[in-house]
Design a protein around this motif. Structure first.
Motif, PDB file in Angstrom:
ATOM      1  N   LYS A   1      15.122 -59.187  -9.969  1.00 36.32           N
ATOM      2  CA  LYS A   1      14.093 -59.749 -10.886  1.00 36.32           C
ATOM      3  C   LYS A   1      13.876 -59.072 -11.992  1.00 36.32           C
ATOM      4  CE  LYS A   1      11.996 -62.053  -7.814  1.00 36.32           C
ATOM      5  NZ  LYS A   1      11.278 -63.332  -7.253  1.00 36.32           N
ATOM      6  N   LYS A   2      14.377 -57.836 -12.361  1.00 42.03           N
ATOM      7  CA  LYS A   2      14.103 -56.988 -13.385  1.00 42.03           C
ATOM      8  C   LYS A   2      15.355 -57.257 -14.400  1.00 42.03           C
ATOM      9  CE  LYS A   2      12.008 -52.653 -11.812  1.00 42.03           C
ATOM     10  NZ  LYS A   2      12.324 -51.344 -11.856  1.00 42.03           N
ATOM     11  N   LEU A   3      16.745 -57.583 -13.601  1.00 38.48           N
ATOM     12  CA  LEU A   3      17.796 -57.603 -14.213  1.00 38.48           C
ATOM     13  C   LEU A   3      17.902 -59.252 -14.780  1.00 38.48           C
ATOM     14  CD1 LEU A   3      20.170 -56.064 -11.789  1.00 38.48           C
ATOM     15  CD2 LEU A   3      19.773 -55.404 -14.207  1.00 38.48           C
ATOM     16  N   LEU A   4      17.271 -60.044 -14.107  1.00 42.37           N
ATOM     17  CA  LEU A   4      16.988 -61.623 -14.374  1.00 42.37           C
ATOM     18  C   LEU A   4      16.138 -61.523 -15.864  1.00 42.37           C
ATOM     19  CD1 LEU A   4      17.698 -64.386 -13.967  1.00 42.37           C
ATOM     20  CD2 LEU A   4      15.601 -64.883 -12.675  1.00 42.37           C
ATOM     21  N   ALA A   5      15.006 -60.841 -15.578  1.00 37.34           N
ATOM     22  CA  ALA A   5      14.243 -60.701 -16.971  1.00 37.34           C
ATOM     23  C   ALA A   5      15.178 -60.186 -18.207  1.00 37.34           C
ATOM     24  CB  ALA A   5      12.937 -59.881 -16.755  1.00 37.34           C
ATOM     25  N   GLU A   6      15.899 -59.282 -17.987  1.00 37.31           N
ATOM     26  CA  GLU A   6      16.633 -58.492 -19.021  1.00 37.31           C
ATOM     27  C   GLU A   6      17.983 -59.445 -19.516  1.00 37.31           C
ATOM     28  OE1 GLU A   6      19.579 -54.535 -19.334  1.00 37.31           O
ATOM     29  OE2 GLU A   6      18.025 -54.563 -17.862  1.00 37.31           O
ATOM     30  N   HIS A   7      18.536 -60.178 -18.512  1.00 39.29           N
ATOM     31  CA  HIS A   7      19.877 -60.900 -19.131  1.00 39.29           C
ATOM     32  C   HIS A   7      19.548 -62.164 -18.921  1.00 39.29           C
ATOM     33  CE1 HIS A   7      22.242 -57.063 -18.985  1.00 39.29           C
ATOM     34  NE2 HIS A   7      21.520 -56.476 -17.770  1.00 39.29           N
ATOM     35  N   GLY A   8      18.628 -62.845 -18.481  1.00 40.29           N
ATOM     36  CA  GLY A   8      18.508 -64.099 -18.203  1.00 40.29           C
ATOM     37  C   GLY A   8      19.388 -65.158 -17.776  1.00 40.29           C
ATOM     38  N   ASP A   9      19.673 -66.432 -18.277  1.00 38.43           N
ATOM     39  CA  ASP A   9      20.798 -67.150 -17.839  1.00 38.43           C
ATOM     40  C   ASP A   9      22.280 -66.632 -17.648  1.00 38.43           C
ATOM     41  OD1 ASP A   9      18.952 -68.836 -17.517  1.00 38.43           O
ATOM     42  OD2 ASP A   9      19.501 -70.253 -19.410  1.00 38.43           O
ATOM     43  N   ALA A  10      22.533 -65.307 -18.452  1.00 39.34           N
ATOM     44  CA  ALA A  10      23.959 -64.773 -18.307  1.00 39.34           C
ATOM     45  C   ALA A  10      24.112 -64.067 -16.918  1.00 39.34           C
ATOM     46  CB  ALA A  10      23.893 -63.727 -19.464  1.00 39.34           C
ATOM     47  N   LEU A  11      23.095 -63.977 -16.152  1.00 42.84           N
ATOM     48  CA  LEU A  11      23.108 -63.009 -15.017  1.00 42.84           C
ATOM     49  C   LEU A  11      23.737 -64.140 -14.029  1.00 42.84           C
ATOM     50  CD1 LEU A  11      22.799 -60.360 -13.275  1.00 42.84           C
ATOM     51  CD2 LEU A  11      20.321 -61.430 -12.768  1.00 42.84           C
ATOM     52  N   VAL A  12      24.844 -63.432 -13.315  1.00 42.64           N
ATOM     53  CA  VAL A  12      25.250 -64.284 -12.095  1.00 42.64           C
ATOM     54  C   VAL A  12      25.159 -63.899 -10.921  1.00 42.64           C
ATOM     55  CG1 VAL A  12      27.643 -65.055 -11.197  1.00 42.64           C
ATOM     56  CG2 VAL A  12      27.566 -64.959 -13.728  1.00 42.64           C
ATOM     57  N   CYS A  13      25.264 -62.891 -10.655  1.00 41.69           N
ATOM     58  CA  CYS A  13      25.105 -61.955  -9.450  1.00 41.69           C
ATOM     59  C   CYS A  13      24.788 -60.703  -9.573  1.00 41.69           C
ATOM     60  CB  CYS A  13      25.948 -62.385  -8.369  1.00 41.69           C
ATOM     61  SG  CYS A  13      27.316 -61.426  -8.404  1.00 41.69           S
ATOM     62  N   VAL A  14      24.091 -60.207  -8.455  1.00 38.73           N
ATOM     63  CA  VAL A  14      23.787 -58.458  -8.367  1.00 38.73           C
ATOM     64  C   VAL A  14      24.515 -58.181  -6.960  1.00 38.73           C
ATOM     65  CG1 VAL A  14      22.286 -56.722  -8.464  1.00 38.73           C
ATOM     66  CG2 VAL A  14      21.744 -58.761  -9.864  1.00 38.73           C
ATOM     67  N   ARG A  15      25.256 -57.083  -7.124  1.00 39.93           N
ATOM     68  CA  ARG A  15      25.839 -56.627  -5.921  1.00 39.93           C
ATOM     69  C   ARG A  15      25.411 -55.149  -5.573  1.00 39.93           C
ATOM     70  NH1 ARG A  15      30.098 -58.964  -8.408  1.00 39.93           N
ATOM     71  NH2 ARG A  15      30.976 -60.746  -7.512  1.00 39.93           N
ATOM     72  N   TYR A  16      25.107 -54.767  -4.405  1.00 41.42           N
ATOM     73  CA  TYR A  16      24.839 -53.399  -3.980  1.00 41.42           C
ATOM     74  C   TYR A  16      25.940 -52.860  -3.086  1.00 41.42           C
ATOM     75  CZ  TYR A  16      19.793 -54.067  -5.313  1.00 41.42           C
ATOM     76  OH  TYR A  16      18.770 -54.215  -6.036  1.00 41.42           O
ATOM     77  N   ARG A  17      26.628 -51.968  -3.683  1.00 44.56           N
ATOM     78  CA  ARG A  17      27.986 -51.280  -3.098  1.00 44.56           C
ATOM     79  C   ARG A  17      27.444 -49.948  -2.530  1.00 44.56           C
ATOM     80  NH1 ARG A  17      32.375 -52.434  -6.813  1.00 44.56           N
ATOM     81  NH2 ARG A  17      33.661 -52.653  -4.972  1.00 44.56           N
ATOM     82  N   TYR A  18      27.995 -49.638  -1.340  1.00 41.64           N
ATOM     83  CA  TYR A  18      27.544 -48.257  -0.796  1.00 41.64           C
ATOM     84  C   TYR A  18      28.942 -47.487  -0.455  1.00 41.64           C
ATOM     85  CZ  TYR A  18      23.298 -50.489   0.049  1.00 41.64           C
ATOM     86  OH  TYR A  18      22.038 -51.161  -0.237  1.00 41.64           O
ATOM     87  N   ASP A  19      28.884 -46.222  -0.783  1.00 40.36           N
ATOM     88  CA  ASP A  19      30.027 -45.124  -0.606  1.00 40.36           C
ATOM     89  C   ASP A  19      29.311 -44.248   0.389  1.00 40.36           C
ATOM     90  OD1 ASP A  19      31.825 -43.428  -0.704  1.00 40.36           O
ATOM     91  OD2 ASP A  19      31.486 -42.893  -2.787  1.00 40.36           O
ATOM     92  N   GLU A  20      29.993 -44.228   1.599  1.00 40.83           N
ATOM     93  CA  GLU A  20      29.414 -43.307   2.983  1.00 40.83           C
ATOM     94  C   GLU A  20      29.847 -41.956   2.477  1.00 40.83           C
ATOM     95  OE1 GLU A  20      30.777 -44.746   6.462  1.00 40.83           O
ATOM     96  OE2 GLU A  20      29.649 -46.589   6.375  1.00 40.83           O
ATOM     97  N   ALA A  21      30.980 -41.643   1.920  1.00 41.28           N
ATOM     98  CA  ALA A  21      31.360 -40.206   1.558  1.00 41.28           C
ATOM     99  C   ALA A  21      30.482 -39.735   0.723  1.00 41.28           C
ATOM    100  CB  ALA A  21      32.830 -40.143   0.869  1.00 41.28           C
ATOM    101  N   SER A  22      29.926 -40.246  -0.330  1.00 41.83           N
ATOM    102  CA  SER A  22      29.070 -39.315  -1.386  1.00 41.83           C
ATOM    103  C   SER A  22      27.512 -39.936  -1.240  1.00 41.83           C
ATOM    104  CB  SER A  22      29.462 -39.684  -2.944  1.00 41.83           C
ATOM    105  OG  SER A  22      29.157 -41.192  -3.036  1.00 41.83           O
TER     106      SER A  22
END
Length: 141
Positions: A38-59
């Motif tokens: 929601k925050k990113l959609l408000a900031e970028h509008g129609d330019a937003l295609v997707c949001v990914r959450y990526r996880y690094d177990e080591a760090s």
């Protein structure tokens, strides 16, 4: 963590002179408007295609990445090169037995003079055989 995981991405980070490999696993890919965007959609509008959450177990870190549209221009797709009933030349290597069997299954004909298979385009478009069409055999197209 499995190294063959198709969802992971290898990147190299450089710390002074030592390089280590890190695997980031994508667990979430959210479309605009879903919870967590929601925050990113408000900031970028129609330019937003997707949001990914990526996880690094080591760090033990989570990285949020966004995919944005930065340019949108008019584009005309190229004209279709072949009609479905056109015979097209297909080059298949002698050792590629599965492709030869596929060519025979769609009633392709071998021409020993030019060492090419001739198959109806409609039977092979979008298949592995479609990637073996010999385009330079058509000087007028």
């Amino acid at each position: 963590m499995d190294r063959g995981d198709s969802r992971s991405c290898r990147i190299s980070r450089q710390w002074s002179t030592d390089i280590r490999e890190v695997q980031l696993i994508t667990r979430l890919k959210l479309k605009p408007g879903q919870k967590g965007t929601k925050k990113l959609l408000a900031e970028h509008g129609d330019a937003l295609v997707c949001v990914r959450y990526r996880y690094d177990e080591a760090s033990r870190t989570r990285t949020k990445t966004v995919e944005l549209v930065v340019e949108k221009t008019a584009w005309n797709p190229p004209a279709r090169k072949f009609a479905d009933d056109d015979l097209v030349p297909v080059r298949i290597g002698y050792a590629e037995k599965s492709l030869i069997a596929s060519a025979k299954a769609v009633k392709g004909r071998w021409n020993p003079d030019v060492k090419l298979w001739f198959i109806r385009y409609g039977k092979i478009k979008g298949t592995a055989l479609g990637k073996h069409i010999v385009l330079d055999a058509f000087p007028d197209k």
